[in-house]
Design a protein around this motif. Sequence first.
Motif, PDB file in Angstrom:
ATOM      1  N   GLU A  31       3.280   3.464  12.543  1.00  0.00           N
ATOM      2  CA  GLU A  31       3.499   4.883  12.819  1.00  0.00           C
ATOM      3  C   GLU A  31       2.766   5.356  14.065  1.00  0.00           C
ATOM      4  N   LYS A  32       1.626   4.730  14.372  1.00  0.00           N
ATOM      5  CA  LYS A  32       0.798   5.217  15.477  1.00  0.00           C
ATOM      6  C   LYS A  32       0.160   4.043  16.208  1.00  0.00           C
ATOM      7  N   PHE A  33       0.191   4.091  17.537  1.00  0.00           N
ATOM      8  CA  PHE A  33      -0.491   3.115  18.381  1.00  0.00           C
ATOM      9  C   PHE A  33      -1.601   3.821  19.146  1.00  0.00           C
ATOM     10  N   SER A  43       0.798  -1.233   0.000  1.00  0.00           N
ATOM     11  CA  SER A  43       0.000   0.000   0.000  1.00  0.00           C
ATOM     12  C   SER A  43       0.825   1.274   0.000  1.00  0.00           C
ATOM     13  N   LYS A  44       2.058   1.203   0.524  1.00  0.00           N
ATOM     14  CA  LYS A  44       2.899   2.389   0.713  1.00  0.00           C
ATOM     15  C   LYS A  44       2.255   3.391   1.673  1.00  0.00           C
ATOM     16  N   LEU A  45       1.372   2.868   2.547  1.00  0.00           N
ATOM     17  CA  LEU A  45       0.643   3.724   3.475  1.00  0.00           C
ATOM     18  C   LEU A  45       1.144   3.552   4.903  1.00  0.00           C
ATOM     19  N   PRO A  46       1.047   4.595   5.735  1.00  0.00           N
ATOM     20  CA  PRO A  46       1.348   4.454   7.164  1.00  0.00           C
ATOM     21  C   PRO A  46       0.315   3.562   7.841  1.00  0.00           C
ATOM     22  N   ILE A  47       0.731   2.943   8.941  1.00  0.00           N
ATOM     23  CA  ILE A  47      -0.122   1.993   9.657  1.00  0.00           C
ATOM     24  C   ILE A  47      -0.316   2.456  11.088  1.00  0.00           C
ATOM     25  N   LYS A  48      -1.567   2.369  11.530  1.00  0.00           N
ATOM     26  CA  LYS A  48      -1.918   2.607  12.933  1.00  0.00           C
ATOM     27  C   LYS A  48      -2.459   1.303  13.511  1.00  0.00           C
ATOM     28  N   GLY A  73      -2.390  -2.910  25.152  1.00  0.00           N
ATOM     29  CA  GLY A  73      -1.146  -2.599  25.841  1.00  0.00           C
ATOM     30  C   GLY A  73      -0.604  -3.690  26.741  1.00  0.00           C
ATOM     31  N   MET A  74      -1.200  -4.862  26.722  1.00  0.00           N
ATOM     32  CA  MET A  74      -0.780  -5.918  27.633  1.00  0.00           C
ATOM     33  C   MET A  74       0.381  -6.759  27.103  1.00  0.00           C
ATOM     34  N   LEU A  75       0.840  -6.457  25.905  1.00  0.00           N
ATOM     35  CA  LEU A  75       2.037  -7.120  25.362  1.00  0.00           C
ATOM     36  C   LEU A  75       3.010  -6.045  24.891  1.00  0.00           C
ATOM     37  N   PRO A  76       3.560  -5.277  25.821  1.00  0.00           N
ATOM     38  CA  PRO A  76       4.408  -4.134  25.443  1.00  0.00           C
ATOM     39  C   PRO A  76       5.652  -4.532  24.676  1.00  0.00           C
ATOM     40  N   GLU A  77       6.150  -5.744  24.885  1.00  0.00           N
ATOM     41  CA  GLU A  77       7.348  -6.171  24.162  1.00  0.00           C
ATOM     42  C   GLU A  77       7.080  -6.296  22.668  1.00  0.00           C
ATOM     43  N   ILE A  78       5.864  -6.678  22.314  1.00  0.00           N
ATOM     44  CA  ILE A  78       5.497  -6.764  20.902  1.00  0.00           C
ATOM     45  C   ILE A  78       5.400  -5.363  20.305  1.00  0.00           C
ATOM     46  N   LEU A  79       4.786  -4.458  21.023  1.00  0.00           N
ATOM     47  CA  LEU A  79       4.676  -3.081  20.539  1.00  0.00           C
ATOM     48  C   LEU A  79       6.053  -2.463  20.352  1.00  0.00           C
ATOM     49  N   GLU A  80       6.936  -2.703  21.295  1.00  0.00           N
ATOM     50  CA  GLU A  80       8.278  -2.147  21.200  1.00  0.00           C
ATOM     51  C   GLU A  80       9.019  -2.712  19.984  1.00  0.00           C
ATOM     52  N   ASP A  81       8.850  -3.987  19.738  1.00  0.00           N
ATOM     53  CA  ASP A  81       9.541  -4.633  18.619  1.00  0.00           C
ATOM     54  C   ASP A  81       9.085  -4.051  17.282  1.00  0.00           C
ATOM     55  N   ILE A  82       7.774  -3.964  17.068  1.00  0.00           N
ATOM     56  CA  ILE A  82       7.314  -3.474  15.766  1.00  0.00           C
ATOM     57  C   ILE A  82       7.548  -1.969  15.618  1.00  0.00           C
ATOM     58  N   LEU A  83       7.598  -1.256  16.748  1.00  0.00           N
ATOM     59  CA  LEU A  83       7.936   0.160  16.699  1.00  0.00           C
ATOM     60  C   LEU A  83       9.389   0.333  16.271  1.00  0.00           C
ATOM     61  N   GLN A  84      10.267  -0.452  16.862  1.00  0.00           N
ATOM     62  CA  GLN A  84      11.686  -0.363  16.523  1.00  0.00           C
ATOM     63  C   GLN A  84      11.949  -0.748  15.069  1.00  0.00           C
ATOM     64  N   GLN A  85      11.126  -1.634  14.537  1.00  0.00           N
ATOM     65  CA  GLN A  85      11.280  -2.032  13.136  1.00  0.00           C
ATOM     66  C   GLN A  85      10.663  -1.022  12.174  1.00  0.00           C
ATOM     67  N   GLY A  86       9.988  -0.019  12.702  1.00  0.00           N
ATOM     68  CA  GLY A  86       9.380   0.995  11.862  1.00  0.00           C
ATOM     69  C   GLY A  86       8.168   0.518  11.098  1.00  0.00           C
ATOM     70  N   LEU A  87       7.453  -0.473  11.651  1.00  0.00           N
ATOM     71  CA  LEU A  87       6.322  -1.066  10.949  1.00  0.00           C
ATOM     72  C   LEU A  87       5.002  -0.376  11.253  1.00  0.00           C
TER      73      LEU A  87
END
Length: 234
Positions: free
Chosen positions: A126-128, A100-105, A110-124
């Motif tokens: 843009e917004k949670f 899509s070449k689109l940003p993803i929200k 929030g109960m699996l913060p390690e997953i959120l941190e991982d995909i955030l660090q990978q730049g996958l």
Amino acid sequence: MKIESAGWNYVRGLEPLSLCDWPGKTTCVIFLGGCNLYCPTCHNFDMAWHMEKLPVLPRADIKSFLRNRAKWLDGVTITGGEPATVPNLGEILLEIRNVSKLPIKMDSNGMLPEILEDILQQGLVEKFAIDVKGPYEKYPALTGHGVTAETAQKNLERVFELAKANPDAFYFRLTKVPILTDDDVEIAKGYLPDGFDLTIQKYIPPRREHAHADNEAGRPVGNMVDEASCTGGI
């Protein structure tokens, strides 16, 4: 079934157009089945706990839709269920981004913060959009005893640290369900890091006969959210 494709079997819903799920943006919404909580009045009951009742949306169909509709959209919203519980989530997000070449929200409890941190660090992503359900002490009741007060606090505090480090990547919301008092809302607001606001969403009683009126309201898969909730997503 190939391991790298396992996550696509959790894709069980698609809303072609939403004006409400990402404030200020026009998005499509992709629903992923499964959840780690048991919120009594969850509107997406089948999506969260009985996704086998819903058809799998073929990977090729989702990618074709994104190719054809991307130019009319500002972004893609990933919701559930709880997307963070889906295996190979990063693969799904990367393919959506590449097609899509689109940003993803992404919506999350929030109960699996390690997953959120991982995909955030990978730049996958843009917004949670993170649901703060209420005071920590009420989390057992609010989540069908899916999480203890102590665990909820530990997980959300880690999310808040991520938000402090990445302030543009997070916003927080709370649905004012009947079990919550005004004081409860103020307590929950006090959890947020400096500079963040808690968006309060209108409670909409679910249409399921067996639901209990003591938890957050969402929306049935495929329907637009209530107009009063447009500022805060689902």
